[in-house]
Design a protein around this motif. Structure first.
Motif, short mmCIF file in Angstrom:
data_model
loop_
_atom_site.label_atom_id
_atom_site.label_comp_id
_atom_site.label_asym_id
_atom_site.label_seq_id
_atom_site.Cartn_x
_atom_site.Cartn_y
_atom_site.Cartn_z
N ASP A 190 0.45 11.88 -6.92
CA ASP A 190 1.21 10.92 -5.92
C ASP A 190 0.82 11.39 -4.45
O ASP A 190 0.74 10.43 -3.57
CB ASP A 190 2.62 11.23 -5.99
CG ASP A 190 3.18 10.54 -7.42
OD1 ASP A 190 2.88 9.43 -7.84
OD2 ASP A 190 3.99 11.16 -8.22
N TYR A 220 -0.57 9.28 -1.54
CA TYR A 220 0.15 8.97 -0.09
C TYR A 220 -0.86 9.08 1.04
O TYR A 220 -0.79 8.72 2.08
CB TYR A 220 1.36 9.81 -0.06
CG TYR A 220 2.37 9.66 -1.18
CD1 TYR A 220 2.60 8.48 -1.77
CD2 TYR A 220 3.19 10.71 -1.69
CE1 TYR A 220 3.47 8.23 -2.82
CE2 TYR A 220 4.10 10.71 -2.61
CZ TYR A 220 4.41 9.57 -3.24
OH TYR A 220 5.21 9.35 -4.19
N GLN A 221 -1.46 10.28 0.79
CA GLN A 221 -2.40 10.76 1.92
C GLN A 221 -3.47 9.56 1.99
O GLN A 221 -3.98 9.39 3.22
CB GLN A 221 -2.95 11.94 1.47
CG GLN A 221 -3.60 12.63 2.62
CD GLN A 221 -4.27 14.25 2.47
OE1 GLN A 221 -3.21 14.86 2.01
NE2 GLN A 221 -5.37 14.70 2.85
N LEU A 232 -2.00 6.68 4.01
CA LEU A 232 -1.64 7.06 5.49
C LEU A 232 -3.03 7.00 6.30
O LEU A 232 -3.20 6.60 7.54
CB LEU A 232 -1.15 8.26 5.47
CG LEU A 232 0.60 8.40 4.94
CD1 LEU A 232 1.17 9.44 5.41
CD2 LEU A 232 1.19 7.13 5.86
N PHE A 292 3.12 2.53 1.42
CA PHE A 292 3.29 3.57 1.58
C PHE A 292 4.98 3.83 1.22
O PHE A 292 5.19 4.87 0.22
CB PHE A 292 3.23 4.24 2.96
CG PHE A 292 3.73 5.58 3.25
CD1 PHE A 292 3.13 6.85 2.48
CD2 PHE A 292 4.71 6.06 4.10
CE1 PHE A 292 3.45 8.08 2.69
CE2 PHE A 292 5.24 7.14 3.95
CZ PHE A 292 4.70 8.24 3.57
N HIS A 293 5.68 3.21 1.63
CA HIS A 293 7.08 3.26 1.42
C HIS A 293 7.16 3.12 -0.02
O HIS A 293 8.16 3.94 -0.58
CB HIS A 293 7.98 2.21 2.47
CG HIS A 293 8.02 2.99 3.68
ND1 HIS A 293 9.19 3.95 4.20
CD2 HIS A 293 7.43 2.83 4.87
CE1 HIS A 293 9.13 4.20 5.16
NE2 HIS A 293 7.83 3.65 5.78
N ALA A 330 5.48 3.12 -2.55
CA ALA A 330 4.72 4.39 -3.57
C ALA A 330 5.79 5.70 -3.07
O ALA A 330 5.91 6.30 -4.36
CB ALA A 330 3.35 4.83 -2.99
N LEU A 331 6.37 5.84 -2.31
CA LEU A 331 7.14 7.36 -1.74
C LEU A 331 8.42 7.10 -2.93
O LEU A 331 8.77 7.91 -3.30
CB LEU A 331 7.47 6.90 -0.70
CG LEU A 331 7.75 8.42 0.12
CD1 LEU A 331 6.73 9.31 0.22
CD2 LEU A 331 8.33 8.09 1.58
N HIS A 353 5.53 9.16 9.39
CA HIS A 353 4.91 9.20 8.05
C HIS A 353 4.52 10.49 7.57
O HIS A 353 4.54 11.08 6.37
CB HIS A 353 4.12 8.00 7.65
CG HIS A 353 4.41 6.65 8.20
ND1 HIS A 353 3.89 5.50 8.48
CD2 HIS A 353 5.74 6.10 7.77
CE1 HIS A 353 4.58 4.58 8.48
NE2 HIS A 353 5.77 4.85 7.96
N LEU A 411 5.75 13.21 4.78
CA LEU A 411 4.84 13.43 3.61
C LEU A 411 4.53 15.09 3.50
O LEU A 411 4.81 15.43 2.24
CB LEU A 411 3.25 12.95 3.66
CG LEU A 411 2.36 13.31 2.75
CD1 LEU A 411 2.60 13.09 1.29
CD2 LEU A 411 0.97 12.61 3.06
N CYS A 422 7.56 16.26 1.79
CA CYS A 422 7.85 15.89 0.48
C CYS A 422 6.86 16.92 -0.50
O CYS A 422 7.07 17.52 -1.26
CB CYS A 422 7.09 14.55 0.37
SG CYS A 422 8.36 13.09 0.74
#
Length: 221
Positions: free
Chosen positions: A103, A107-108, A111, A130-131, A133-134, A175, A179, A182
């Protein structure tokens, strides 16, 4: 043969894109018969598509006046921002304990692509990705559906914000900060940053819309 539900989805997707891209401007009235002819479908199909877009807030259905494209509204932008801050922060709180290295890598990558995205259209797509997937690791389908509906309505406002202000750079920095929290499993910190991220965008948008409305009143008077 395309079934009724699929056909209505095709029409609603096309109209949604046109509204978000301002190809169908705020206030424009939409006639069922004209839309049916344009897409080669029945008026019943168009009626179903209209219902979906009314639920999303992109269309308004007024008695005896028909269906029209909703106008950008400061009060609505504020309300959506408040709801998003509450619901998305809760989804993130549920999601963080279930996040894996795969995950974080995804995300990386999103972004990094967003950092160099050439157009506002590309940026909006990647921002949504992004949102989405988050929150996916939360495994809360009803919550994710609510978030998706709010996001669809907010995209017009987000486009306005990114086209008319310089907020995108700050938004992207936020953002990356979310991340990092998280990755550290800092649930409280990540959720706090996310709420601030959503609310600050909403505040900027509301101020911009109120300013436009004030200028419009001055011109009329």
């Amino acid at each position: 043969m395309v079934d009724k539900q699929s056909a209505a989805g095709i029409v609603s997707d096309a109209l949604r894109t046109a509204i978000i891209n301002n190809e169908l401007p705020a206030g424009e009235r939409l006639r069922q018969d004209a839309i049916a002819t344009r897409f080669g479908v029945s008026q019943m199909i168009v009626r179903e598509a209209f219902k979906q877009l009314v639920v999303e807030g992109l269309l308004r259905n007024e008695p005896r006046r028909g269906v029209s494209v909703s106008r950008l509204n400061a009060d609505e932008a504020w309300e959506i921002s408040q709801l998003r801050a509450l619901i998305e922060a809760q989804a993130l709180q549920w999601a963080i304990p279930n996040m894996t290295q795969r995950d974080f890598d995804a995300y990386q990558k999103i972004l990094a692509d967003l950092d160099v995205a050439p157009t506002v259209d590309d940026k909006i797509v990647l921002n949504a990705r992004f949102h989405e997937a988050l929150y996916t690791p939360s495994e809360k389908p009803r919550t994710l559906e609510m978030i998706e509906n709010l996001r669809k309505n907010f995209e017009r406002y987000l486009r306005f914000t990114w086209e008319e202000t310089h907020h995108l750079k700050q938004s992207q920095a936020e953002h990356w900060a979310i991340l990092e929290r998280c990755k550290k499993q800092d649930c409280e910190g990540a959720c706090s940053l996310l709420r601030q991220h959503i609310l600050s965008t909403g505040e900027l948008l509301v101020a911009s819309l109120n300013n436009i409305e004030a200028q419009s009143i001055q011109i009329r008077t």
